[in-house]
Design a protein around this motif. Structure first.
Motif, PDB file in Angstrom:
ATOM      1  N   UNK A  30       8.762  -5.025   1.445  1.00 45.87           N
ATOM      2  CA  UNK A  30       9.307  -3.708   1.786  1.00 45.87           C
ATOM      3  C   UNK A  30       9.792  -2.993   0.540  1.00 45.87           C
ATOM      4  N   UNK A  31      10.397  -3.748  -0.385  1.00 49.05           N
ATOM      5  CA  UNK A  31      10.887  -3.150  -1.626  1.00 49.05           C
ATOM      6  C   UNK A  31       9.737  -2.635  -2.478  1.00 49.05           C
ATOM      7  N   UNK A  32       8.681  -3.443  -2.600  1.00 49.18           N
ATOM      8  CA  UNK A  32       7.525  -3.024  -3.395  1.00 49.18           C
ATOM      9  C   UNK A  32       6.826  -1.821  -2.757  1.00 49.18           C
ATOM     10  N   UNK A  33       6.797  -1.779  -1.431  1.00 50.17           N
ATOM     11  CA  UNK A  33       6.226  -0.622  -0.730  1.00 50.17           C
ATOM     12  C   UNK A  33       7.016   0.637  -1.079  1.00 50.17           C
ATOM     13  N   UNK A  34       8.346   0.541  -0.998  1.00 45.76           N
ATOM     14  CA  UNK A  34       9.196   1.698  -1.279  1.00 45.76           C
ATOM     15  C   UNK A  34       9.090   2.133  -2.743  1.00 45.76           C
ATOM     16  N   UNK A  35       9.060   1.170  -3.665  1.00 47.34           N
ATOM     17  CA  UNK A  35       8.991   1.505  -5.085  1.00 47.34           C
ATOM     18  C   UNK A  35       7.660   2.174  -5.432  1.00 47.34           C
ATOM     19  N   UNK A  36       6.567   1.650  -4.891  1.00 50.53           N
ATOM     20  CA  UNK A  36       5.262   2.251  -5.178  1.00 50.53           C
ATOM     21  C   UNK A  36       5.143   3.621  -4.529  1.00 50.53           C
ATOM     22  N   UNK A  75       7.613   5.760  -4.076  1.00 47.81           N
ATOM     23  CA  UNK A  75       8.386   6.688  -4.927  1.00 47.81           C
ATOM     24  C   UNK A  75       7.592   7.088  -6.167  1.00 47.81           C
ATOM     25  N   UNK A  76       6.986   6.096  -6.830  1.00 46.36           N
ATOM     26  CA  UNK A  76       6.206   6.383  -8.038  1.00 46.36           C
ATOM     27  C   UNK A  76       5.020   7.271  -7.712  1.00 46.36           C
ATOM     28  N   UNK A  77       4.363   7.029  -6.578  1.00 46.48           N
ATOM     29  CA  UNK A  77       3.203   7.829  -6.179  1.00 46.48           C
ATOM     30  C   UNK A  77       3.601   9.265  -5.867  1.00 46.48           C
ATOM     31  N   UNK A  78       4.758   9.469  -5.231  1.00 46.69           N
ATOM     32  CA  UNK A  78       5.222  10.824  -4.910  1.00 46.69           C
ATOM     33  C   UNK A  78       5.464  11.629  -6.187  1.00 46.69           C
ATOM     34  N   UNK A  79       6.050  10.996  -7.203  1.00 52.54           N
ATOM     35  CA  UNK A  79       6.277  11.680  -8.483  1.00 52.54           C
ATOM     36  C   UNK A  79       4.948  12.067  -9.121  1.00 52.54           C
ATOM     37  N   UNK A  80       4.006  11.113  -9.171  1.00 55.99           N
ATOM     38  CA  UNK A  80       2.701  11.376  -9.782  1.00 55.99           C
ATOM     39  C   UNK A  80       1.934  12.450  -9.026  1.00 55.99           C
ATOM     40  N   UNK A  88       2.046   6.292   2.295  1.00 56.40           N
ATOM     41  CA  UNK A  88       1.357   5.267   3.091  1.00 56.40           C
ATOM     42  C   UNK A  88       0.318   4.537   2.237  1.00 56.40           C
ATOM     43  N   UNK A  89      -0.560   5.315   1.601  1.00 57.62           N
ATOM     44  CA  UNK A  89      -1.695   4.751   0.868  1.00 57.62           C
ATOM     45  C   UNK A  89      -1.248   3.864  -0.295  1.00 57.62           C
ATOM     46  N   UNK A  90      -0.417   4.419  -1.181  1.00 59.92           N
ATOM     47  CA  UNK A  90      -0.008   3.636  -2.349  1.00 59.92           C
ATOM     48  C   UNK A  90       0.884   2.463  -1.955  1.00 59.92           C
ATOM     49  N   UNK A  91       1.765   2.688  -0.982  1.00 61.96           N
ATOM     50  CA  UNK A  91       2.623   1.599  -0.531  1.00 61.96           C
ATOM     51  C   UNK A  91       1.824   0.431  -0.003  1.00 61.96           C
ATOM     52  N   UNK A  92       0.848   0.720   0.872  1.00 61.77           N
ATOM     53  CA  UNK A  92       0.047  -0.343   1.485  1.00 61.77           C
ATOM     54  C   UNK A  92      -0.862  -1.001   0.454  1.00 61.77           C
ATOM     55  N   UNK A  93      -1.528  -0.197  -0.373  1.00 69.12           N
ATOM     56  CA  UNK A  93      -2.502  -0.791  -1.310  1.00 69.12           C
ATOM     57  C   UNK A  93      -1.816  -1.685  -2.349  1.00 69.12           C
ATOM     58  N   UNK A  94      -0.636  -1.286  -2.833  1.00 70.74           N
ATOM     59  CA  UNK A  94       0.031  -2.096  -3.848  1.00 70.74           C
ATOM     60  C   UNK A  94       0.525  -3.419  -3.272  1.00 70.74           C
ATOM     61  N   UNK A 149      -3.713  11.520 -15.956  1.00 71.18           N
ATOM     62  CA  UNK A 149      -2.245  11.654 -15.947  1.00 71.18           C
ATOM     63  C   UNK A 149      -1.616  11.051 -14.703  1.00 71.18           C
ATOM     64  N   UNK A 150      -2.355  11.090 -13.559  1.00 69.95           N
ATOM     65  CA  UNK A 150      -1.802  10.477 -12.333  1.00 69.95           C
ATOM     66  C   UNK A 150      -1.570   8.998 -12.572  1.00 69.95           C
ATOM     67  N   UNK A 151      -2.587   8.328 -13.109  1.00 69.10           N
ATOM     68  CA  UNK A 151      -2.446   6.893 -13.377  1.00 69.10           C
ATOM     69  C   UNK A 151      -1.332   6.632 -14.381  1.00 69.10           C
ATOM     70  N   UNK A 152      -1.274   7.473 -15.422  1.00 68.48           N
ATOM     71  CA  UNK A 152      -0.240   7.296 -16.446  1.00 68.48           C
ATOM     72  C   UNK A 152       1.154   7.449 -15.843  1.00 68.48           C
ATOM     73  N   UNK A 153       1.362   8.560 -15.098  1.00 68.82           N
ATOM     74  CA  UNK A 153       2.675   8.802 -14.488  1.00 68.82           C
ATOM     75  C   UNK A 153       3.010   7.725 -13.473  1.00 68.82           C
ATOM     76  N   UNK A 154       2.029   7.385 -12.626  1.00 67.47           N
ATOM     77  CA  UNK A 154       2.288   6.394 -11.576  1.00 67.47           C
ATOM     78  C   UNK A 154       2.641   5.041 -12.169  1.00 67.47           C
ATOM     79  N   UNK A 155       1.793   4.514 -13.070  1.00 67.07           N
ATOM     80  CA  UNK A 155       2.020   3.161 -13.559  1.00 67.07           C
ATOM     81  C   UNK A 155       3.270   3.052 -14.420  1.00 67.07           C
ATOM     82  N   UNK A 156       3.514   4.068 -15.270  1.00 71.87           N
ATOM     83  CA  UNK A 156       4.739   4.029 -16.070  1.00 71.87           C
ATOM     84  C   UNK A 156       5.973   4.095 -15.176  1.00 71.87           C
ATOM     85  N   UNK A 157       5.941   5.009 -14.184  1.00 69.50           N
ATOM     86  CA  UNK A 157       7.073   5.133 -13.264  1.00 69.50           C
ATOM     87  C   UNK A 157       7.253   3.853 -12.451  1.00 69.50           C
ATOM     88  N   UNK A 158       6.151   3.326 -11.941  1.00 75.81           N
ATOM     89  CA  UNK A 158       6.199   2.135 -11.090  1.00 75.81           C
ATOM     90  C   UNK A 158       6.738   0.926 -11.856  1.00 75.81           C
TER      91      UNK A 158
END
Length: 322
Positions: free
Chosen positions: A19-25, A27-32, A99-105, A301-310
């Motif tokens: 659940x924590x990893x879902x929430x963290x991913x 959040x990072x996806x929303x920023x990206x 939904x997508x990033x949370x589930x896939x991660x 940039x999406x990948x850069x923002x997402x992965x750095x944030x995550x």
């Protein structure tokens, strides 16, 4: 201390790891997504320009295909519709990535650590990374497909208004309810097959490349697990994801945006394969890469923002590095 009491006393990431990893991913996806969304809108508009099936149906008779390119398309949206229209459809896009990033991660880490398994040196064999990335992407996108459908259709509302056509939706909630009332539950999953296919290919490029490049660098170079390593890995993943995913993305966009009859069946394409064939026959093979530049410029940039944030959020919250 009893086991139940011990679990309650654990930090959230340890007590509820998935659940924590879902929430963290999420959040990072929303920023990206917010940072790069105008490129996604531009890409979607480019992908439906000059659509051969539309011209054959007579729906676009007398309408010129602008083919303005990425910059002119973006500038045209600002001039004709307003600056804020570059974020039209951002709300369902954020819903989609939650939904997508949370589930896939969560799915990828579970497959990597518990199902497929790492090698003895803690590396993850490339073929396993491919299987894990494609599977995680497909699972995540299937659950997120209704939000993606709403996003694509809302992104085209400004274009419909300029063409003198009535707007279909008053907002995100109205879009969901209208699609549900017209096509039922199945209507919310219109275009899910090419959507899932695209997600599998994109994640073979994104998750597989990022994970493989990152751990290759850590095992074979002096680089350590920091922002430099994350940046290099994310740059590689964005490029590979764009190359692999753009053709399926074009097909997905066209199927989701096509008009439908009262039973929710598409009027232009029977299936994703039919759309692929019509597109190549009517517009040539390279039409499958319409919108590639904004797709790549967004994914990088999406990948850069997402992965750095995550990675940073995981570190701050006490979760191990991806």
């Amino acid at each position: 201390m009893l086991p139940a009491e011990e679990e309650k006393s654990l930090p959230l990431p340890e007590g509820w790891p998935r659940a924590s990893k879902f929430a963290l991913s999420a959040c990072a996806a929303a920023v990206a997504e917010l940072v790069t969304f105008p490129l996604d809108l531009t890409k979607t508009r480019l992908q439906v320009q000059g659509e051969a099936a539309v011209h054959r149906s007579g729906a676009a008779a007398g309408e010129p295909a602008p083919y303005r390119g990425m910059l002119r398309t973006a500038a045209g949206i600002v001039q004709e519709e307003g600056l804020l229209k570059l974020w039209q459809g951002a709300t369902p896009a954020i819903y989609r990535h939650i939904v997508y990033s949370g589930v896939r991660m969560v799915a990828y880490e579970h497959l990597r650590d518990s199902v497929l398994g790492r090698a003895e040196d803690e590396s993850f064999p490339f073929w396993k990374a491919v299987v894990g990335g494609m599977s995680a992407g497909a699972i995540g996108q299937f659950f997120a497909s209704p939000t993606d459908l709403v996003k694509v259709q809302m992104q085209m509302e400004g274009k419909r208004k300029l063409e003198g056509k009535p707007l279909r939706f008053r907002g995100v909630h109205h879009a969901f309810m209208k699609i549900l009332s017209e096509g039922g539950i199945r209507g919310l999953w219109a275009g899910w097959v090419p959507n899932v296919q695209r997600a599998a290919l994109v994640n073979m490029g994104d998750l597989t490349t990022y994970d493989s490049v990152k751990h290759f660098l850590l095992l074979n170079t002096p680089l350590v697990d920091n922002s430099v390593t994350h940046s290099v890995a994310s740059a590689c993943s964005g490029l590979v994801a764009a190359v692999l995913g753009t053709p399926a993305d074009v097909v997905k966009t066209r199927i989701m945006n096509q008009p439908r009859d009262n039973q929710g069946r598409g009027l232009l394409y029977k299936s994703s394969m039919d759309c692929l064939i019509q597109t190549v026959q009517g517009e040539g093979f390279m039409s499958l890469y319409k919108g590639f530049i904004p797709t790549w410029m967004r994914m990088a940039p999406w990948s850069l923002v997402f992965w750095l944030t995550y990675e940073q959020i995981r570190r701050i919250c006490g979760v191990s590095s991806f």
